[in-house]
Design a protein around this motif. Structure first.
Motif, short mmCIF file in Angstrom:
data_model
loop_
_atom_site.label_atom_id
_atom_site.label_comp_id
_atom_site.label_asym_id
_atom_site.label_seq_id
_atom_site.Cartn_x
_atom_site.Cartn_y
_atom_site.Cartn_z
N THR A 300 -25.98 -30.24 -64.44
CA THR A 300 -24.97 -30.22 -65.50
C THR A 300 -23.82 -29.32 -65.12
OG1 THR A 300 -26.27 -28.54 -66.65
CG2 THR A 300 -26.53 -30.79 -67.39
N ASN A 301 -24.12 -28.22 -64.43
CA ASN A 301 -23.04 -27.34 -63.97
C ASN A 301 -22.19 -28.02 -62.91
OD1 ASN A 301 -23.54 -23.83 -64.30
ND2 ASN A 301 -24.37 -25.41 -65.61
N GLY A 302 -22.76 -29.00 -62.20
CA GLY A 302 -21.98 -29.75 -61.22
C GLY A 302 -20.81 -30.49 -61.86
N ILE A 622 -20.51 -30.93 -72.17
CA ILE A 622 -21.36 -31.18 -71.01
C ILE A 622 -22.76 -30.61 -71.21
CG2 ILE A 622 -21.69 -30.59 -68.56
CD1 ILE A 622 -19.66 -32.80 -69.13
N LEU A 623 -22.86 -29.47 -71.88
CA LEU A 623 -24.18 -28.87 -72.12
C LEU A 623 -25.07 -29.77 -72.97
CD1 LEU A 623 -23.34 -25.09 -72.68
CD2 LEU A 623 -24.40 -26.16 -70.69
N ALA A 624 -24.51 -30.77 -73.62
CA ALA A 624 -25.32 -31.71 -74.39
C ALA A 624 -26.26 -32.50 -73.48
CB ALA A 624 -24.42 -32.67 -75.17
N ASP A 625 -25.95 -32.58 -72.17
CA ASP A 625 -26.80 -33.33 -71.25
C ASP A 625 -28.19 -32.72 -71.11
OD1 ASP A 625 -25.10 -35.37 -70.72
OD2 ASP A 625 -24.33 -34.57 -68.83
N ASP A 626 -28.34 -31.42 -71.37
CA ASP A 626 -29.67 -30.83 -71.28
C ASP A 626 -30.16 -30.29 -72.63
OD1 ASP A 626 -28.26 -28.52 -71.63
OD2 ASP A 626 -28.62 -27.70 -69.65
N THR A 627 -29.47 -30.70 -73.70
CA THR A 627 -29.83 -30.19 -75.03
C THR A 627 -30.70 -31.22 -75.76
OG1 THR A 627 -27.73 -29.02 -75.15
CG2 THR A 627 -28.94 -29.29 -77.19
N PRO A 628 -31.94 -30.85 -76.13
CA PRO A 628 -32.77 -31.77 -76.91
C PRO A 628 -32.10 -32.06 -78.25
CG PRO A 628 -34.05 -29.94 -76.02
CD PRO A 628 -32.61 -29.60 -75.83
N PHE A 653 -31.67 -25.50 -71.24
CA PHE A 653 -30.63 -24.89 -72.07
C PHE A 653 -30.74 -23.36 -72.06
CE2 PHE A 653 -28.64 -23.54 -76.06
CZ PHE A 653 -27.41 -24.17 -75.93
N ALA A 654 -31.98 -22.86 -71.98
CA ALA A 654 -32.17 -21.41 -71.87
C ALA A 654 -31.52 -20.87 -70.60
CB ALA A 654 -33.65 -21.06 -71.91
N TYR A 655 -31.67 -21.62 -69.50
CA TYR A 655 -30.99 -21.23 -68.27
C TYR A 655 -29.47 -21.33 -68.41
CZ TYR A 655 -35.48 -21.45 -65.79
OH TYR A 655 -36.77 -21.23 -65.36
N ASP A 656 -29.04 -22.28 -69.24
CA ASP A 656 -27.60 -22.53 -69.37
C ASP A 656 -26.93 -21.65 -70.43
OD1 ASP A 656 -26.75 -24.25 -67.43
OD2 ASP A 656 -27.30 -26.07 -68.52
N ILE A 657 -27.67 -20.71 -70.99
CA ILE A 657 -27.04 -19.80 -71.94
C ILE A 657 -25.88 -19.06 -71.27
CG2 ILE A 657 -27.37 -17.66 -73.25
CD1 ILE A 657 -30.13 -18.64 -74.01
N ARG A 658 -26.05 -18.75 -69.99
CA ARG A 658 -24.98 -18.06 -69.26
C ARG A 658 -23.73 -18.93 -69.21
NH1 ARG A 658 -26.91 -21.59 -66.43
NH2 ARG A 658 -25.98 -22.34 -64.51
N THR A 659 -23.91 -20.27 -69.09
CA THR A 659 -22.77 -21.18 -69.08
C THR A 659 -22.14 -21.26 -70.46
OG1 THR A 659 -23.89 -22.45 -67.36
CG2 THR A 659 -22.03 -23.50 -68.45
#
Length: 873
Positions: A300-302, A622-628, A653-659
């Motif tokens: 997702t960060n890509g 974009i973060l919606a791609d890994d959000t349940p 999403f927990a990993y993506d909190i930084r994003t």
């Protein structure tokens, strides 16, 4: 059993990617050949309209064969709709190996609705908004066909969203709707003319960007992948990083970052790298959910990483008015910081699990070992960009009249040399991810086999940074270079190796080119119809002013609180982005949510560059791609890992909190976007931001040099916040602005230097509710030096001094002030006035607050080092 499970999941993943990316129908016989042929013609057409060939043919033939932008959009969508009807089954039970008669009919009808605009363009241009019966018939068919194509390619979410907007156009005036959201409504003819017959709707800016820029970049990525670059990047990442703690996970992050440079989909990114990295992560000790989550967060960060940004970079540049190279500069730092933090999170997870790296090859010494650090992938791209800018920049000086010819010769010579070097080693094979990897390959042995893959990327950067060509032309020349490589790399290797057949080499290259062109077109089907559907949303907003309704709702819910408003926008962007591909995702969230931040933020005194606002909503979309519960990327990763998709999404999403933290930071500290920042300060900001993000990651993971106590995690969060935004504390100590009386606006405007800005607060009655008094903060550019009155007049600011108040008069249409003041009623009982003029205050440097933050950090490091039982690195 494990291998069988992996095989089963692999089938599921392939099906998922086929359905989302290129169509799950694999028709045989004439139908299959027709789909392939149509996809190939589409790719050739897009290369044709970008090249100079149409102009040459027009001159030779004496007949105009040049397509303008509008005609290109119409043909582009005709291809997309026709292929959507044929490559994507309409129902779950529809045939997968043949094309039913009704799909042939739907493809023909859908394409005709687009080509109608092309064939009868002269008649349509003379009707000036008065549609005929045939106009309405073809417009209706086109809108219905677009809805069917969106449903086939992208599923129900975007169909529902677009349908809601269309219904609002037709039924927005009915009394069953709340008064706050009602509008006057539109007739059937007016709405369809707006949506289909002109450039305000389906054939608007979004589809134009898809037809002119996105297609070429997606095609470039497909050709690069077909040439073997995807496998090359994965193996290079493993060779460089596999020996570190949690090496496969770190390699997954870097490989996904490199794939994100050209990938237009987070799901495709997950599958491209995940099929190899996720099984290796599991074998080194990661649980299935965590292995999948690492890949999801990386992929997702890509989509946030320049230069393509999931094909949304060009849309962002178009809608914000920022030049494409400038946008790349703004988006680079947050993306790099986010990836570095993810690598660090993986490192912390490996420490907590007590993992070790994979075995490196024997006698690995010298520069290869030194280059195998965590930051190699990012440093390599920075070095590549610097080499292009400074190394190739001399061409314009040394050969001012032969720049293009010289560049071609340099490319040819470099290509021949690099292919010769690559030919001295065996070609890289695609490994079985389930096969044991006992010893890592040598980094240099992997690197030299694919240096020639970097040449098209160098050409892309050279065209953008040195030649200042448009993104379209830059992608065109990079694609031409990629086509050259595909056709010649295998014959040249056979020639240099003195083995194999040249004819077989050219045949293999031709097949790779054929497959790459078709893959590029099929990958564009979903994007083309998504941008068409996004045009419906944008058209509705322009026709009805729907963003104002959403803005009023957010303003009401937030109660005027700035942080609550931003949180609401973030949550709404997450919801709106669920289940949508990157380009449609951006179009939806930017159309609705970006104006909310601009308008509501201005009422609260928040004035930020438009590009920061659009990146804010883009990040959360974009973060919606890994959000349940929707998280398509999480489902793809779970299919590979065998883990639970919901748990994978939650962990991702927990990993993506930084994003998710970054958009809030660059909204308040635009230096993170390198706005108005010099080179030296940019390096300083980068270093500080990386340290701050790593501390934030350590705090959220509960592990630094050892397992953190609660107060230590809180302290790390406080330190990270201070490093990211020291101005927050400075604002409490010293006010950022000095408030001057509104009546002094002319004197202050006259005293400002050339190209300075005038910041002031306007107060007055709301246009829709005169009993409501609102404040609006404005920052207007003053331009060249002049008398204050003259500067104000140019902006459209006209006022009278009455009883010590600067009472504004209604600005003239066409002025900047007229655009900004449309929400005010100048004829109500209460006047509109300039409340205050704000000038920057002289304050101490905000970096002073780094000192206590660093001292606190030293204390935490000293305390945790005493408890360290595992080496931190």
């Amino acid at each position: 059993m494990a291998e069988e499970a992996n095989k089963d999941s692999k089938v599921d993943v392939d099906m998922m990617v086929a359905e989302v990316e290129s169509g799950s129908r694999n028709a045989a016989g004439f139908a299959g050949k027709f789909i392939l042929g149509l996809a190939l013609v589409w790719a050739i057409f897009q290369l044709y309209v970008t090249s100079t060939i149409p102009f040459v043919l027009t001159e030779w033939l004496g007949v105009n064969v040049v397509f303008n932008n509008q005609e290109t959009r119409q043909i582009h969508l005709a291809f997309g709709l026709a292929l959507a009807m044929q490559a994507y089954p309409l129902f779950k039970g529809s045939a997968r190996n043949s094309v039913p008669v009704y799909d042939w009919a739907l493809a023909l009808i859908a394409a005709s609705s687009c080509l109608y605009l092309l064939v009868f363009k002269e008649d349509i241009s003379g009707r000036a908004g008065l549609p005929t019966t045939s106009d309405l018939v073809f417009s209706t068919i086109g809108m219905i066909s677009l809805g069917i194509a969106v449903y086939r390619t992208l599923g129900l979410p975007l169909v529902i969203v677009a349908s809601v907007f269309v219904c609002y156009v037709f039924f927005g005036h009915y009394s069953f709707l709340p008064d706050a959201v009602q509008w006057k409504g539109a007739s059937f003819g007016k709405a369809l003319w707006h949506f289909w017959m002109q450039t305000e709707g389906v054939f608007g800016v979004a589809l134009g960007v898809s037809a002119s820029m996105i297609f070429l970049f997606v095609l470039f990525g497909s050709l690069l992948e077909r040439a073997g670059a995807g496998n090359y990047f994965i193996k290079l990442a493993f060779a460089l990083l596999g020996h570190l703690r949690g090496g496969p996970a770190k390699a997954a992050v870097v490989a996904s970052a490199l794939s994100g440079l050209y990938s237009g989909s987070s799901i495709a990114n997950v599958v491209t790298t995940g099929t190899f990295t996720i099984p290796l992560m599991k074998r080194t000790g990661f649980k299935p959910e965590k292995a999948g989550a690492v890949e999801v967060a990386s992929s997702t960060n890509g989509q946030l990483t320049p230069p393509v940004m999931g094909a949304a970079a060009f849309l962002i540049a178009e809608f914000t008015g920022v030049a494409y190279p400038t946008l790349l500069k703004h988006a680079l730092l947050p993306a790099v910081i986010s990836y570095i933090a993810l690598v660090y999170i993986v490192h912390l997870e490996a420490l907590k699990l007590g993992l070790k790296g994979m075995e490196r090859p024997p006698a690995l010494v010298g520069i290869a070992q030194r280059l195998s650090g965590v930051l190699f992938g990012f440093i390599a791209m920075a070095v590549l960009a610097a080499a292009v800018y400074f190394g190739l920049g001399w061409i314009k000086v040394a050969f001012p009249n032969l720049t293009f010819a010289t560049a071609v010769l340099l490319f040819g010579a470099a290509y021949l040399f690099l292919v010769y070097v690559a030919s001295q080693r065996p070609d890289l094979e695609v490994d079985d991810p389930n096969a044991p990897m006992k010893v890592l390959p040598r980094p240099w042995d992997v690197a030299v086999t694919g240096f020639h893959f970097l040449l098209p990327i160098v050409i892309l950067l050279w065209c953008i940074l040195i030649e200042r060509l448009s993104p379209t032309l830059s992608a065109y020349w990079a694609t031409v270079a990629m086509i050259t490589i595909l056709l010649t790399q295998h014959p040249l290797k056979s020639l240099f190796r003195k083995s194999g057949s040249l004819a077989e080499g050219f045949k293999r290259g031709g097949q790779d080119l054929f497959d790459g062109m078709i893959a590029g077109s099929r990958n564009m089907i979903g994007i083309s119809v998504a941008t068409g559907a996004a045009g419906v949303i944008v058209g509705t907003v322009s026709l009805t002013g729907a963003h104002q309704v959403v803005g009023e709702l957010v303003e009401f819910l937030s109660g005027g609180n700035l942080m609550i408003m931003l949180l609401l926008v973030a949550v709404m962007s997450l919801i709106l982005g669920m289940g949508l591909p990157t380009t449609a995702n951006y179009m939806v969230v930017s159309s609705l949510m970006a104006p909310v931040i601009v308008t509501v933020g201005a009422q609260s005194g928040l004035i930020v560059p438009l590009v920061a606002v659009h990146l804010f909503v883009f990040y959360f979309g974009i973060l919606a791609d890994d959000t349940p519960p929707v998280g398509l990327a999480a489902f793809a990763a779970a299919a590979i890992s065998g883990g639970d998709p919901i748990k994978t999404g939650i962990q991702g999403f927990a990993y993506d909190i930084r994003t998710a933290l970054l958009p809030f930071l660059f909204i308040f500290n635009t230096e993170l976007l390198l706005i108005d920042v010099g080179p030296a300060k940019a390096v300083f900001i980068f270093v500080v931001a990386v340290v701050a993000m790593m501390l934030f990651a350590a705090a959220t993971q509960g592990y630094f040099f050892a397992r953190s106590k609660i107060w230590e995690s809180v302290a790390l969060l406080l330190i990270a916040f201070t490093l990211f935004r020291p101005g927050f504390w400075l604002d409490y100590v010293e006010a950022p602005f000095v408030n001057q009386p509104g009546t002094e606006i002319a004197q202050i405007a006259g005293a400002e230097p050339a190209d300075g800005n005038l910041r002031f607060i306007v107060r007055g009655p709301d246009f829709d509710d005169t009993d409501k008094i609102v404040d609006l903060t404005l920052v207007l550019p003053l331009g060249e030096e002049a008398d204050g009155e003259a500067r104000l007049k140019k902006l459209g600011v006209s006022y009278m001094d009455e009883d010590g108040k600067a009472i504004l008069e209604e600005p003239f249409p066409g002025t900047l002030m007229f655009e900004k003041m449309q929400d005010f009623d100048f004829y109500a009982d209460n006047p509109v006035e300039v409340l205050t003029v704000q000038t920057p205050a002289e304050r101490m440097a905000k970096e002073v607050f780094y000192i206590p933050a660093v001292l606190l950090l030293i204390l935490i490091v000293a305390l945790q080092r005493r408890r360290t039982d595992v080496p931190a690195f």
